[in-house]
Design a protein around this motif. Structure first.
Motif, PDB file in Angstrom:
ATOM      1  N   SER A  28      -0.267  -4.409  17.798  1.00  0.00           N
ATOM      2  CA  SER A  28       0.452  -5.584  17.301  1.00  0.00           C
ATOM      3  C   SER A  28       1.135  -5.145  16.010  1.00  0.00           C
ATOM      4  N   ILE A  29       2.391  -4.764  16.143  1.00  0.00           N
ATOM      5  CA  ILE A  29       3.131  -4.191  15.017  1.00  0.00           C
ATOM      6  C   ILE A  29       3.385  -5.316  14.023  1.00  0.00           C
ATOM      7  N   SER A  30       2.829  -5.173  12.847  1.00  0.00           N
ATOM      8  CA  SER A  30       2.604  -6.349  12.000  1.00  0.00           C
ATOM      9  C   SER A  30       3.486  -6.391  10.759  1.00  0.00           C
ATOM     10  N   GLY A  31       4.301  -7.427  10.702  1.00  0.00           N
ATOM     11  CA  GLY A  31       5.037  -7.720   9.479  1.00  0.00           C
ATOM     12  C   GLY A  31       4.253  -8.634   8.564  1.00  0.00           C
ATOM     13  N   TYR A  32       3.203  -9.248   9.104  1.00  0.00           N
ATOM     14  CA  TYR A  32       2.469 -10.269   8.347  1.00  0.00           C
ATOM     15  C   TYR A  32       1.984  -9.732   7.001  1.00  0.00           C
ATOM     16  N   HIS A  33       1.326  -8.606   7.019  1.00  0.00           N
ATOM     17  CA  HIS A  33       0.722  -8.088   5.786  1.00  0.00           C
ATOM     18  C   HIS A  33       1.770  -7.519   4.839  1.00  0.00           C
ATOM     19  N   ILE A  34       2.875  -7.048   5.417  1.00  0.00           N
ATOM     20  CA  ILE A  34       3.982  -6.583   4.579  1.00  0.00           C
ATOM     21  C   ILE A  34       4.554  -7.758   3.804  1.00  0.00           C
ATOM     22  N   ARG A  35       4.712  -8.884   4.469  1.00  0.00           N
ATOM     23  CA  ARG A  35       5.236 -10.084   3.807  1.00  0.00           C
ATOM     24  C   ARG A  35       4.236 -10.640   2.802  1.00  0.00           C
ATOM     25  N   GLU A  36       2.972 -10.654   3.173  1.00  0.00           N
ATOM     26  CA  GLU A  36       1.943 -11.175   2.269  1.00  0.00           C
ATOM     27  C   GLU A  36       1.844 -10.337   0.998  1.00  0.00           C
ATOM     28  N   ALA A  37       2.200  -9.062   1.089  1.00  0.00           N
ATOM     29  CA  ALA A  37       2.161  -8.188  -0.091  1.00  0.00           C
ATOM     30  C   ALA A  37       3.337  -8.427  -1.026  1.00  0.00           C
ATOM     31  N   GLY A  38       4.341  -9.214  -0.576  1.00  0.00           N
ATOM     32  CA  GLY A  38       5.446  -9.552  -1.466  1.00  0.00           C
ATOM     33  C   GLY A  38       6.830  -9.224  -0.948  1.00  0.00           C
ATOM     34  N   ALA A  39       6.943  -8.711   0.280  1.00  0.00           N
ATOM     35  CA  ALA A  39       8.258  -8.372   0.824  1.00  0.00           C
ATOM     36  C   ALA A  39       9.088  -9.622   1.084  1.00  0.00           C
ATOM     37  N   THR A  40      10.395  -9.466   1.092  1.00  0.00           N
ATOM     38  CA  THR A  40      11.284 -10.549   1.505  1.00  0.00           C
ATOM     39  C   THR A  40      11.282 -10.624   3.033  1.00  0.00           C
ATOM     40  N   ALA A  41      11.921 -11.669   3.571  1.00  0.00           N
ATOM     41  CA  ALA A  41      12.017 -11.806   5.023  1.00  0.00           C
ATOM     42  C   ALA A  41      12.763 -10.624   5.630  1.00  0.00           C
TER      43      ALA A  41
END
Length: 568
Positions: free
Chosen positions: A247-260
């Protein structure tokens, strides 16, 4: 010939009329902007993206593209969704992330959720398990069962799913560093139930690249970790055809502070890297790509999140077909799970979180998610209580059965704003892909800290906006009350979980065939030293009741341990 000339003339007339209408609209918009659009930015920022959203969108914003006006759901490039009938055919899977304390306690929570109408299970593991440590390891002290369920062996996995037929439910497991080990525990536990691997349905997150990028729950260095991921692709393609191997995950990248846009681009870049590694192994892309899935964070900016999901499907389809030569339409289809944004939840006025989650859930559904977790109001304070989980689940059920939203697929398709924003998200992602390629690819970017720095810069900017009150958070820096905060029940996990798990592990080690354990672990080390696929060896270890850390340590003897470089 006259008939043909008439048709051409009619078409030319239509084109001329459209051009005249656009010219007229361009003049009107120019006049509108002169009168009403001063160009001044808002005092408040409504998004965590760096760019300001214009105040007006019209057909002029789609001049160079038709958006998805001529696309249908279920058809290439899937901007409008991967299923032709959308939710009219099947609702999204309502999958509440759950796990705490011991396997037996979490088993009871799963049975409660299933009785309340949940349609899939999602396992939250505690931190020692996420890092590949047994509950009695010295580094696990004080953390056992606190942020998820403690699983130290296949025996715990058997208890976790006791009385839950694994050929009847879909299970998602959120774990990465030791993911392949936990998957083998699950497969072995299913075998004890009499359920073969071929019948299992679900997902293991197994996205190690985003761990080095954002979440930091790893076990091994990057290259051997990628080998384990591809070993999983290879083995599961042959033995668990209904299982999503990553499950290639953007969730944790976003939670760490990334923009959309960063979440979109960095996650897809990780996905392309996994595909490249699979192909380099000699696998046919159509052999494993249909079982790749994604996991997106659904933040507060309602329209931006919908556009992000639409753009993600389109980009994935195009790259898999044109760049990697995939021929199976299922390889082109991006299937994904979504979760409402934990980072947006506030400890202040926690009941406001119910409202935040409801809007985020609506965005996920309008964006066409296949599976959804809605956060509980109390998750910023503790693991959720049973009552809070029920409210979160009811949020999805009200959305599904009372609002009418699922009746039409991609209902915002054709919106000037949503179509233009979808195009913009795609363009920003492609620009970031170019930067990643120029830098040398995802692995090089991780080793040099490029991704980590980009995310840190974005997080810093967002925090500055909150502190400067450019970004308002209700109940935190605006609409604050002097009244005592509402107290809500808190789920507290005591030390009993660690005590019980230590006792279970001692009993397990005393009762199992320890000579067989040694034999299986040695076989695993030998396989890791060569090029053999290690999944069968890990599965043999699981069946012999080798523990999580024993298996991790055997692999670490060969692969070494990962030490993060210092970037800041």
């Amino acid at each position: 010939m006259d008939e043909r000339m008439t048709t051409i003339q009619e078409l030319e007339d239509v084109v001329r009329q459209q051009q005249e209408e656009l010219e007229g609209l361009r003049r009107e918009v120019g006049q509108w902007r002169q009168q009403y659009d001063t160009g001044r930015k808002r005092d408040i920022a409504f998004t965590n993206s760096a760019d300001e959203v214009p105040p007006l969108y019209t057909a002029l914003d789609l001049e160079d593209t038709a958006g998805s006006a001529f696309e249908l759901p279920g058809q290439w490039p899937f901007t409008r969704g991967i299923h032709p009938t959308g939710y009219r055919g099947k609702l999204w899977t309502m999958r509440q992330f759950a796990g705490f304390g011991t396997a037996r306690e979490t088993n009871q929570r799963y049975k409660f959720l299933l009785s309340q109408g949940q349609t899939g299970l999602s396992v939250a593991f505690d931190f020692p398990t996420l890092m590949g440590y047994d509950a009695d390891h010295s580094r696990s002290e004080g953390e056992v069962g606190k942020c998820g369920v403690s699983i130290s062996s296949m025996a715990d996995m058997e208890t976790l799913f006791e009385g839950i037929p694994l050929d009847k439910v879909s299970t998602s497991m959120t774990i990465n560093g030791p993911a392949i080990i936990l998957l083998c525990f699950y497969i072995a536990a299913a075998e004890k139930q009499g359920v073969s691997a071929e019948k299992l349905q679900g997902t293991v997150q197994n996205d190690i690249l985003k761990e080095y990028m954002a979440q930091h729950a790893w076990c091994f260095p990057i290259e051997p970790a990628l080998r384990l991921v591809v070993d999983g692709f290879d083995w599961c393609a042959k033995h668990t055809p209904n299982w999503n191997t990553i499950s290639i995950s953007g969730y944790h990248i976003r939670e760490a502070g990334a923009t959309a846009a960063q979440e979109l681009a960095f996650t897809l870049a990780d996905g392309f890297t996994y595909v490249e590694r699979g192909v380099a192994r000699g696998l046919d892309v159509d052999e494993f790509a249909p079982r790749l899935s994604f996991f997106w964070d659904i933040h507060n900016d309602f329209f931006e999140e919908i556009a992000k999901l639409r753009a993600a499907r389109r980009i994935w389809a195009r790259h898999l077909k044109e760049r990697f030569g995939a021929k199976n339409p299922r390889s082109w289809m991006m299937r994904f799970h979504s979760q409402t944004a934990g980072v947006t939840l506030t400890a202040q006025q926690p009941t406001n979180n119910v409202v935040r989650v409801a809007y985020q859930a609506l965005a996920a559904v309008l964006g066409g998610t296949q599976s959804l977790h809605t956060n509980s109001m109390d998750e910023t304070l503790s693991l959720p209580t049973e009552e809070a989980v029920q409210v979160a689940l009811r949020t999805q059920q009200i959305l599904a059965y009372e609002t009418g939203v699922p009746n039409v697929m991609d209902p915002l398709g054709g919106s000037y704003y949503v179509e233009a924003l979808t195009d913009q998200m795609e363009q920003e992602a492609e620009a970031l892909f170019a930067q990643i390629d120029e830098f040398g690819g995802v692995v090089k970017g991780l080793e040099e800290g490029w991704f980590q720095k980009k995310i840190a810069e974005s997080a810093s900017r967002q925090q500055w906006e909150i502190e400067q009150r450019r970004k308002l958070v209700v109940g935190v820096n605006e609409f604050v009350t002097d009244e005592p905060e509402l107290t809500i029940p808190i789920l507290r996990i005591g030390e009993y979980a660690e005590t019980e798990q230590r006792e279970r592990l001692a009993a397990l080690r005393a009762s199992r065939d320890n000579a067989l354990v040694t034999e299986r672990l040695d076989a695993l080390r030998n396989a890791a030293r060569g090029t053999e696929n290690v999944v069968p060896r890990i599965l043999d270890c699981a069946r012999a009741y080798c523990t999580l850390y024993e298996i991790r340590a055997a692999l670490e003897d060969v692969f070494g341990a990962y030490r993060e470089p210092v970037f800041f």
